[in-house]
Design a protein around this motif. Structure first.
Motif, PDB file in Angstrom:
ATOM      1  N   LYS A 185       0.880  -0.954   0.226  1.00 12.94           N
ATOM      2  CA  LYS A 185      -0.267  -0.420  -0.160  1.00 12.94           C
ATOM      3  C   LYS A 185       0.739   1.186   0.025  1.00 12.94           C
ATOM      4  O   LYS A 185       1.724   1.271   1.194  1.00 12.94           O
ATOM      5  CB  LYS A 185      -0.778   0.035   1.528  1.00 12.94           C
ATOM      6  CG  LYS A 185      -2.033  -1.430   0.661  1.00 12.94           C
ATOM      7  CD  LYS A 185      -3.232  -1.169   1.582  1.00 12.94           C
ATOM      8  CE  LYS A 185      -3.987   0.668   2.011  1.00 12.94           C
ATOM      9  NZ  LYS A 185      -4.902   0.187   0.240  1.00 12.94           N
ATOM     10  N   ILE A 186       0.277   2.138  -0.676  1.00 10.39           N
ATOM     11  CA  ILE A 186       0.982   3.456  -0.826  1.00 10.39           C
ATOM     12  C   ILE A 186       0.265   4.603  -0.515  1.00 10.39           C
ATOM     13  O   ILE A 186      -0.135   4.646  -1.567  1.00 10.39           O
ATOM     14  CB  ILE A 186       1.943   3.714  -2.061  1.00 10.39           C
ATOM     15  CG1 ILE A 186       2.368   2.378  -2.744  1.00 10.39           C
ATOM     16  CG2 ILE A 186       2.470   4.662  -3.192  1.00 10.39           C
ATOM     17  CD1 ILE A 186       3.666   2.162  -1.763  1.00 10.39           C
ATOM     18  N   VAL A 187       0.435   4.930   0.358  1.00 11.36           N
ATOM     19  CA  VAL A 187      -0.514   6.305   1.253  1.00 11.36           C
ATOM     20  C   VAL A 187       0.354   7.263   1.849  1.00 11.36           C
ATOM     21  O   VAL A 187       1.098   7.048   1.968  1.00 11.36           O
ATOM     22  CB  VAL A 187      -2.211   5.056   1.587  1.00 11.36           C
ATOM     23  CG1 VAL A 187      -2.437   4.629   1.169  1.00 11.36           C
ATOM     24  CG2 VAL A 187      -1.323   5.073   3.377  1.00 11.36           C
ATOM     25  N   PRO A 188      -0.245   8.719   2.078  1.00 12.93           N
ATOM     26  CA  PRO A 188       0.725   9.689   2.712  1.00 12.93           C
ATOM     27  C   PRO A 188       0.294   8.914   3.978  1.00 12.93           C
ATOM     28  O   PRO A 188      -0.439   8.036   4.745  1.00 12.93           O
ATOM     29  CB  PRO A 188      -0.654  10.847   2.702  1.00 12.93           C
ATOM     30  CG  PRO A 188      -1.750  10.111   0.846  1.00 12.93           C
ATOM     31  CD  PRO A 188      -1.671   8.669   0.990  1.00 12.93           C
ATOM     32  N   PRO A 189       1.665   9.553   5.201  1.00 12.01           N
ATOM     33  CA  PRO A 189       1.659   8.988   6.288  1.00 12.01           C
ATOM     34  C   PRO A 189       0.678   9.582   7.276  1.00 12.01           C
ATOM     35  O   PRO A 189       0.491   8.815   8.528  1.00 12.01           O
ATOM     36  CB  PRO A 189       3.143   9.406   6.876  1.00 12.01           C
ATOM     37  CG  PRO A 189       2.948  10.581   5.564  1.00 12.01           C
ATOM     38  CD  PRO A 189       2.841  10.016   3.991  1.00 12.01           C
ATOM     39  N   THR A 190      -0.282  10.221   6.761  1.00 11.60           N
ATOM     40  CA  THR A 190      -0.934  10.885   7.522  1.00 11.60           C
ATOM     41  C   THR A 190      -2.465   9.807   7.400  1.00 11.60           C
ATOM     42  O   THR A 190      -2.864   9.946   8.736  1.00 11.60           O
ATOM     43  CB  THR A 190      -1.483  12.106   7.193  1.00 11.60           C
ATOM     44  OG1 THR A 190      -1.817  12.474   5.520  1.00 11.60           O
ATOM     45  CG2 THR A 190      -0.373  12.886   7.504  1.00 11.60           C
ATOM     46  N   ARG A 191      -2.668   9.114   6.425  1.00  9.67           N
ATOM     47  CA  ARG A 191      -3.513   8.084   6.912  1.00  9.67           C
ATOM     48  C   ARG A 191      -3.505   7.299   7.426  1.00  9.67           C
ATOM     49  O   ARG A 191      -2.714   6.821   8.011  1.00  9.67           O
ATOM     50  CB  ARG A 191      -4.164   7.776   5.610  1.00  9.67           C
ATOM     51  CG  ARG A 191      -4.267   8.187   4.460  1.00  9.67           C
ATOM     52  CD  ARG A 191      -5.056   8.167   3.187  1.00  9.67           C
ATOM     53  NE  ARG A 191      -5.403   6.661   2.896  1.00  9.67           N
ATOM     54  CZ  ARG A 191      -5.513   6.081   1.923  1.00  9.67           C
ATOM     55  NH1 ARG A 191      -5.904   6.609   0.518  1.00  9.67           N
ATOM     56  NH2 ARG A 191      -5.782   5.194   1.981  1.00  9.67           N
ATOM     57  N   ALA A 192      -4.959   6.936   8.309  1.00 12.34           N
ATOM     58  CA  ALA A 192      -4.538   5.550   9.277  1.00 12.34           C
ATOM     59  C   ALA A 192      -4.528   5.109   8.922  1.00 12.34           C
ATOM     60  O   ALA A 192      -3.761   3.600   9.426  1.00 12.34           O
ATOM     61  CB  ALA A 192      -6.805   5.730   9.805  1.00 12.34           C
ATOM     62  N   ASP A 193      -4.283   4.467   7.387  1.00 10.98           N
ATOM     63  CA  ASP A 193      -3.895   2.747   7.258  1.00 10.98           C
ATOM     64  C   ASP A 193      -2.755   3.071   7.112  1.00 10.98           C
ATOM     65  O   ASP A 193      -1.892   2.220   5.912  1.00 10.98           O
ATOM     66  CB  ASP A 193      -5.028   2.989   5.970  1.00 10.98           C
ATOM     67  CG  ASP A 193      -5.287   2.731   5.099  1.00 10.98           C
ATOM     68  OD1 ASP A 193      -4.743   4.370   5.112  1.00 10.98           O
ATOM     69  OD2 ASP A 193      -5.304   2.673   3.979  1.00 10.98           O
ATOM     70  N   SER A 194      -1.680   3.929   6.853  1.00 10.82           N
ATOM     71  CA  SER A 194      -0.174   3.867   6.349  1.00 10.82           C
ATOM     72  C   SER A 194       0.301   3.159   7.140  1.00 10.82           C
ATOM     73  O   SER A 194       1.872   2.966   6.800  1.00 10.82           O
ATOM     74  CB  SER A 194      -0.353   5.445   6.520  1.00 10.82           C
ATOM     75  OG  SER A 194      -0.154   5.492   7.917  1.00 10.82           O
TER      76      SER A 194
END
Length: 200
Positions: A45-54
């Protein structure tokens, strides 16, 4: 489940082995790895570090051929990240339907392609990345040029082909080609750039 010959496996002993970026808007990476014994589908998964699923670590689905057929959650992830055609392709592999022409040696592929009409070669080149590369390769177009062109193969022509590509020369009309060859002969060693072909 179909039994596959070892000849169809790659250097990692896999029938299917590739990594790609997921369909937009997702930026996730996935890896498809299919051996004669199991299906593995890995996800990063590549998501912003601020997201809950990061914080979610990479995960994978690992199935036998029979398990893969019924793993709806894995199927859903494949469709989400890679699309319905990829799932259909993998289910086909599961049933023994391999894309054999993609697995034969390159020389054999080129010999087969040489039997096609030029329009069919162009169509084949639009089917996938592998055939796009082969159908635009100098290996193929040099043979096409030598087979169909009436222009003699001179050292100057080979130098021009090395500079501009055999495919481009094939589609250059005779008058333009003669102009390019005359200009090339005027320069010592034939290292000059042939600017007229930029507008050909």
């Amino acid at each position: 489940m179909a039994k596959f010959s070892q000849v169809w496996l790659n250097e990692h002993k896999a029938l299917v082995d590739y990594t790609d970026v997921a369909i937009a808007p997702s930026k996730d990476f996935y890896h498809v790895f299919v051996t004669p014994e199991q299906f593995i589908f890995r996800v990063w998964k590549i998501v912003p570090p601020t997201r809950a699923d990061s914080h979610i670590p990479p995960y994978e689905f690992k199935n036998t051929y029979e398990e893969f057929k019924h793993d709806d959650r894995c199927h859903s992830e494949i469709v989400r990240l890679a699309g319905e055609p990829v799932l259909d392709y993998l289910l086909g592999v599961r049933d023994g339907k391999l894309d054999y022409i993609c697995r034969i040696p390159r020389e054999a592929q080129i010999r087969i392609i040489l039997n096609l009409d030029l329009e069919d070669i162009q169509r084949l080149g639009r089917t996938c990345k592998m055939f796009r590369e082969i159908c635009n390769s100098c290996d193929l177009w040099e043979r096409i040029y030598r087979r169909y062109s009436e222009t003699p193969i001179t050292p100057e022509l080979e130098m021009l082909a090395a500079e501009r590509g055999w495919r481009r020369l094939f589609f250059t009309n005779k008058l333009q080609l003669q102009m390019q060859l005359r200009r090339l002969k005027k320069h010592e060693g034939g290292h000059a750039f042939v600017t007229e072909m930029e507008t050909a």
